[in-house]
Write a protein that holds these residues in place. Structure first.
Motif, short mmCIF file in Angstrom:
data_model
loop_
_atom_site.label_atom_id
_atom_site.label_comp_id
_atom_site.label_asym_id
_atom_site.label_seq_id
_atom_site.Cartn_x
_atom_site.Cartn_y
_atom_site.Cartn_z
N LYS A 139 -12.44 -24.86 19.01
CA LYS A 139 -13.05 -26.18 18.79
C LYS A 139 -13.03 -26.93 20.10
O LYS A 139 -11.99 -27.00 20.77
N GLU A 140 -14.18 -27.47 20.46
CA GLU A 140 -14.28 -28.22 21.72
C GLU A 140 -14.10 -29.70 21.45
O GLU A 140 -14.86 -30.30 20.68
N GLU A 141 -13.09 -30.29 22.07
CA GLU A 141 -12.85 -31.72 21.96
C GLU A 141 -13.22 -32.41 23.26
O GLU A 141 -13.72 -31.76 24.20
N GLU A 142 -12.96 -33.70 23.35
CA GLU A 142 -13.40 -34.45 24.53
C GLU A 142 -12.77 -33.93 25.82
O GLU A 142 -13.45 -33.75 26.83
N LYS A 143 -11.47 -33.65 25.78
CA LYS A 143 -10.76 -33.23 26.99
C LYS A 143 -10.15 -31.84 26.88
O LYS A 143 -9.60 -31.35 27.86
N GLU A 144 -10.25 -31.22 25.71
CA GLU A 144 -9.54 -29.96 25.49
C GLU A 144 -10.40 -28.95 24.75
O GLU A 144 -11.31 -29.31 23.99
N TYR A 145 -10.09 -27.68 24.99
CA TYR A 145 -10.52 -26.60 24.12
C TYR A 145 -9.32 -26.27 23.24
O TYR A 145 -8.20 -26.10 23.74
N VAL A 146 -9.53 -26.14 21.95
CA VAL A 146 -8.43 -25.85 21.02
C VAL A 146 -8.73 -24.53 20.32
O VAL A 146 -9.67 -24.42 19.52
N PHE A 147 -7.94 -23.51 20.63
CA PHE A 147 -8.06 -22.21 19.98
C PHE A 147 -7.06 -22.11 18.85
O PHE A 147 -5.92 -22.57 18.97
N GLU A 148 -7.47 -21.52 17.75
CA GLU A 148 -6.54 -21.20 16.66
C GLU A 148 -6.55 -19.69 16.50
O GLU A 148 -7.59 -19.08 16.23
N THR A 149 -5.38 -19.08 16.65
CA THR A 149 -5.27 -17.62 16.61
C THR A 149 -4.09 -17.20 15.74
O THR A 149 -3.24 -18.02 15.38
N ALA A 150 -4.03 -15.92 15.46
CA ALA A 150 -2.86 -15.34 14.80
C ALA A 150 -1.75 -15.16 15.84
O ALA A 150 -2.01 -14.97 17.02
N THR A 151 -0.50 -15.23 15.39
CA THR A 151 0.63 -14.98 16.28
C THR A 151 0.94 -13.49 16.30
O THR A 151 0.60 -12.76 15.38
N ARG A 152 1.66 -13.06 17.35
CA ARG A 152 2.01 -11.64 17.48
C ARG A 152 3.49 -11.49 17.82
O ARG A 152 3.88 -10.58 18.55
N ASN A 153 4.33 -12.38 17.29
CA ASN A 153 5.75 -12.33 17.65
C ASN A 153 6.61 -12.02 16.42
O ASN A 153 6.10 -11.69 15.35
N ASN A 154 7.93 -12.13 16.60
CA ASN A 154 8.85 -11.82 15.50
C ASN A 154 8.76 -12.81 14.34
O ASN A 154 9.29 -12.55 13.27
N HIS A 155 8.08 -13.94 14.56
CA HIS A 155 7.96 -14.94 13.50
C HIS A 155 6.66 -14.81 12.71
O HIS A 155 6.37 -15.67 11.88
#
Length: 397
Positions: A139-155
């Motif tokens: 998602k492109e915001e005014e000052k940022e790009y915001v990615f939403e992804t899956a995690t790949r860690n122990n949690h």
């Protein structure tokens, strides 16, 4: 005719505006390509960040410092806010090491960390997270790009999602939020400073360089007091007889305090003895047992056994029902030789606030002077991490 021309002109303007808008928008693939080039092409990087963990009853803050030099040198230091106890994970040509300087203990792993176990404070791992998740959104915001992804860690079973906020101008991460299955923020990492292109010597990543326990604070304080005392004596010798301080008292070798006691070597000796006794009492204190907070139905604490007292105390918690496991807790003991690493089976387990060792049947770690060990033939690695995380963040009883 004029009305027709006006409609045609308006339509052309709308089409032109849409084309301009489309040309100005950055696609997810375009941004990913830029990020990959910027984050991974440099010789290395150094960063500082603040990590806030909100999964417990009270939020906990940790200072994080990361060094990375290509290709495979890493140093990550995690320190709880308000504490001097740091823990480090190092990777060099000899392997992966987990170092706890406060107890002078070093564990060595034969592991490919962090290749298959990403951490949100490693910017190279974040880039790989974005590439690895084919369903990642941007998602492109005014000052940022915001990615939403899956995690790949122990949690990843408990905390399956993350949002990565990237500054448009610098193309560097600003914040990472790790989310639970309800998309509620549980861990937040705020980046304070990121320096790309740094290049450290291999010796800076040597485990023995970071394994030595910190200097004795009490001894350092005593040295400071001795220095102050010598400075006071020199100053006193330079003053003429009868010189007074600002409060009107004479500056002599023994100054009388408001309660009538003298401030001399006898009092310093008493203070030192008192501090030594307090330190001895602290070393012999019994730790408080921690209990996991789990939402697992059909799992109960079947037995609690305490063996020994004081520094020799060891607690066994046995759980049974739908899932069976045992938790062992005892005071962490410093090894005889802090420089010699202890070989650890399994892989480093990043619990967010500390780093442990995980195998298919156990997980162990040390935190705040206590050693923890969980063993089970039925729990998965993710479930053992869930138990460990709830245990550390629960209220001690």
């Amino acid at each position: 005719m004029k009305e027709l021309r006006s409609r045609i002109l308006a339509g052309m303007l709308i089409v032109l505006a849409l084309l301009v808008s489309a040309c100005g928008a950055q696609s997810k693939e375009d941004v990913m390509k830029k990020l990959s080039g910027k984050w991974t092409d440099s010789k290395g990087y150094e960063l500082t960040a603040v990590m806030e963990i909100r999964t417990g009853q009270e939020p906990r803050l940790y200072d994080v410092e990361v060094w990375h030099t290509k290709p495979d040198y890493y140093r990550v230091s995690v320190t709880q806010d308000g504490s001097d106890e740091a823990q480090m994970i190092l990777r060099n040509k000899e392997g992966v090491f987990v170092v706890t300087p406060s107890v002078g203990k070093t564990y060595k792993f034969q592991s490919d960390w962090p290749e298959k176990n990403s951490q949100a404070y490693l910017i190279g791992a974040l880039a790989e997270d974005i590439r690895a998740d084919k369903k990642a959104t941007m998602k492109e915001e005014e000052k940022e790009y915001v990615f939403e992804t899956a995690t790949r860690n122990n949690h990843r079973k408990m905390l399956p999602y993350q949002r990565i906020h990237i500054d448009k101008k610098s193309l560097l991460p600003v914040k990472v939020s790790v989310l639970d299955e309800n998309k509620e923020e549980q861990i937040m990492i705020s980046f304070k400073k990121i320096s790309l292109g740094t290049d450290r010597d291999a010796g800076d990543y040597a485990a023995e360089k970071h394994a030595a326990p910190p200097k004795d604070k009490k001894g350092a304080a005593a040295m400071d007091e001795d220095d102050d005392e010598e400075a006071d004596e020199e100053e006193s010798g330079e003053q003429k007889d009868g010189d007074t301080s600002k409060d009107g008292s004479t500056d002599g070798s023994t100054e009388e305090s408001s309660d009538g006691s003298t401030d001399g070597s006898t009092e310093e000796s008493q203070d030192k003895e008192g501090n030594d006794e307090a330190g001895a009492e602290l070393d012999g204190e019994e730790f408080r047992t921690s209990y996991p907070i789990l939402k697992w139905e059909g799992v109960n604490l079947l037995d609690e056994e305490t063996v020994g007292k004081g520094a020799e105390k060891r607690v066994y918690l046995t759980f049974g029902g739908e899932k069976e496991f045992i938790i062992v807790q005892e005071k962490a003991q410093a090894p005889a030789d802090a420089v010699v690493p202890v070989f650890a089976e399994g892989d480093p387990a990043d619990l967010g606030f500390t780093i442990g060792a995980i195998t298919d049947n156990s997980i162990s770690w040390e935190q705040e002077g206590v050693s923890y060990f969980i063993a089970s033939n039925g729990l998965s690695r993710e479930e053992m991490v869930e138990v460990a995380t709830s245990l550390i963040q629960s209220e001690q009883k």
